[in-house]
Design a protein around this motif. Sequence first.
Motif, PDB file in Angstrom:
ATOM      1  N   ARG A   1      10.853   1.470  -2.496  1.00 50.52           N
ATOM      2  CA  ARG A   1       9.854   0.629  -3.158  1.00 50.52           C
ATOM      3  C   ARG A   1       9.229  -0.359  -2.174  1.00 50.52           C
ATOM      4  O   ARG A   1       8.045  -0.687  -2.277  1.00 50.52           O
ATOM      5  CB  ARG A   1      10.485  -0.089  -4.350  1.00 50.52           C
ATOM      6  CG  ARG A   1      10.834   0.855  -5.499  1.00 50.52           C
ATOM      7  CD  ARG A   1      11.346   0.092  -6.712  1.00 50.52           C
ATOM      8  NE  ARG A   1      11.759   0.990  -7.779  1.00 50.52           N
ATOM      9  CZ  ARG A   1      10.953   1.553  -8.668  1.00 50.52           C
ATOM     10  NH1 ARG A   1       9.645   1.313  -8.598  1.00 50.52           N
ATOM     11  NH2 ARG A   1      11.410   2.350  -9.608  1.00 50.52           N
ATOM     12  N   ALA A   2      10.015  -0.821  -1.214  1.00 50.43           N
ATOM     13  CA  ALA A   2       9.463  -1.703  -0.185  1.00 50.43           C
ATOM     14  C   ALA A   2       8.381  -0.992   0.619  1.00 50.43           C
ATOM     15  O   ALA A   2       7.344  -1.575   0.963  1.00 50.43           O
ATOM     16  CB  ALA A   2      10.577  -2.192   0.742  1.00 50.43           C
ATOM     17  N   LYS A   3       8.609   0.282   0.891  1.00 50.79           N
ATOM     18  CA  LYS A   3       7.593   1.069   1.603  1.00 50.79           C
ATOM     19  C   LYS A   3       6.353   1.222   0.732  1.00 50.79           C
ATOM     20  O   LYS A   3       5.212   1.068   1.212  1.00 50.79           O
ATOM     21  CB  LYS A   3       8.163   2.436   1.992  1.00 50.79           C
ATOM     22  CG  LYS A   3       7.217   3.292   2.807  1.00 50.79           C
ATOM     23  CD  LYS A   3       7.895   4.541   3.347  1.00 50.79           C
ATOM     24  CE  LYS A   3       8.684   4.246   4.598  1.00 50.79           C
ATOM     25  NZ  LYS A   3       9.089   5.491   5.310  1.00 50.79           N
ATOM     26  N   ASP A   4       6.547   1.503  -0.549  1.00 49.34           N
ATOM     27  CA  ASP A   4       5.421   1.642  -1.480  1.00 49.34           C
ATOM     28  C   ASP A   4       4.613   0.340  -1.580  1.00 49.34           C
ATOM     29  O   ASP A   4       3.400   0.370  -1.799  1.00 49.34           O
ATOM     30  CB  ASP A   4       5.917   2.028  -2.877  1.00 49.34           C
ATOM     31  CG  ASP A   4       6.496   3.435  -2.938  1.00 49.34           C
ATOM     32  OD1 ASP A   4       6.210   4.232  -2.016  1.00 49.34           O
ATOM     33  OD2 ASP A   4       7.234   3.726  -3.890  1.00 49.34           O
ATOM     34  N   ALA A   5       5.298  -0.803  -1.432  1.00 50.94           N
ATOM     35  CA  ALA A   5       4.632  -2.101  -1.548  1.00 50.94           C
ATOM     36  C   ALA A   5       3.904  -2.504  -0.272  1.00 50.94           C
ATOM     37  O   ALA A   5       3.203  -3.519  -0.262  1.00 50.94           O
ATOM     38  CB  ALA A   5       5.655  -3.170  -1.912  1.00 50.94           C
ATOM     39  N   GLY A   6       4.069  -1.744   0.804  1.00 51.67           N
ATOM     40  CA  GLY A   6       3.301  -1.999   2.016  1.00 51.67           C
ATOM     41  C   GLY A   6       3.982  -2.852   3.066  1.00 51.67           C
ATOM     42  O   GLY A   6       3.328  -3.318   4.004  1.00 51.67           O
ATOM     43  N   PHE A   7       5.289  -3.067   2.941  1.00 51.77           N
ATOM     44  CA  PHE A   7       5.989  -3.840   3.964  1.00 51.77           C
ATOM     45  C   PHE A   7       6.035  -3.065   5.286  1.00 51.77           C
ATOM     46  O   PHE A   7       5.839  -1.854   5.317  1.00 51.77           O
ATOM     47  CB  PHE A   7       7.416  -4.164   3.499  1.00 51.77           C
ATOM     48  CG  PHE A   7       7.477  -5.242   2.449  1.00 51.77           C
ATOM     49  CD1 PHE A   7       7.413  -6.586   2.810  1.00 51.77           C
ATOM     50  CD2 PHE A   7       7.577  -4.920   1.109  1.00 51.77           C
ATOM     51  CE1 PHE A   7       7.460  -7.590   1.849  1.00 51.77           C
ATOM     52  CE2 PHE A   7       7.621  -5.913   0.131  1.00 51.77           C
ATOM     53  CZ  PHE A   7       7.559  -7.250   0.509  1.00 51.77           C
TER      54      PHE A   7
END
Length: 360
Positions: free
Chosen positions: A164-170
């Motif tokens: 989810r962190a990857k999906d959020a653009g981090f």
Amino acid sequence: MSTEALFSPTRIGAIDVRNRIAMAPLTRSRAGMDGVQTPLAADYYGQRASAGLIIAEATNISRQGRGYAYTPGLYTDAHVDAWAPVTAAVHAAGGRIVVQLWHVGRMSHTSLQEGGAAPVAPSAIQAGGNVFTEAGNVPPSMPRALTTEEIAGILEDYRQAARRAKDAGFDGVEVHAANGYLLEQFLRDSTNFRDDQYGGSIENRARFPLEVVEAVAGVWGADRVGLRLSPLSTAIGDTPLDSTPMETHGYLARRLGEMGLAYLHVVEGQLHAGNGAELLDVQALREAFGGAYIANNGYDRARALSATASGHADMIAFGKPFIGNPDLVERLRLETPLFEAPAATFFGGGAEGYTEFARI
């Protein structure tokens, strides 16, 4: 290397940073009770994007992992949707941002758990201190010990939060294994009395933190994963030290280095107290790790300049100074006096003390 190394660019794992100043993760308790960030978070982090690397506040990997009211999460689509404008704002300003993945373990209260359940921990040992709830500060509830089988479920929660962190653009993630929370509870023999493969020897107590790192690195690649340690801190939960802090943390650091992590982030000495960093050989810890090292705890401009110029650290993490000084990098560069934010605005509330300050 000149004394201006602090303001020069470098590379931390796969992440290019424009200076050696990191914004430390700071719990501000501005999210909703559902863990969804408000639009103010995009303003807050965007204002501070001149930091070489922002390590976003500790973020719950699950409802079970939550120990404080109004802290953000990364376990629903709504959480991802709320974090996306934050990372976009930082990137628009030329910054880099990773998120700290958090499970508090025993540092929680039944009122924060689904159905009023007991918090979980490696062993059923109650923490000291207080946690922040909707009713105010209260002592942590008595935890129950996790079964061996349940640990696999928490490992999956970390993996999903990383996705989810990857999906959020981090730009990456930091695994929170410090400050008396779940992974440190497994690591220290003062809070881990288990007799299965997760307890007893140093290798067994380090097993779960290493499994978490392996799971998260499987999502991101190890060179976009960091980990935070606090070998000497007892402040949160009145957590006793491990009986052999150098050997325990040295083993973990060496194993993390073998995995090729982006960085090791260490709280040097005691958190929220008179440092005491000399009680542990942090340079031996850094050498055991072998990769990029972020130093943290009470650094000012002079110490930060010295630490980066001498090679003591690759980056210096500043915490509280970033609260009242979103332009901290420029203030440090120009030796401009810093504004001391009022402590009453640190946790909870709205824009005042977060994105706005009444400077009297």
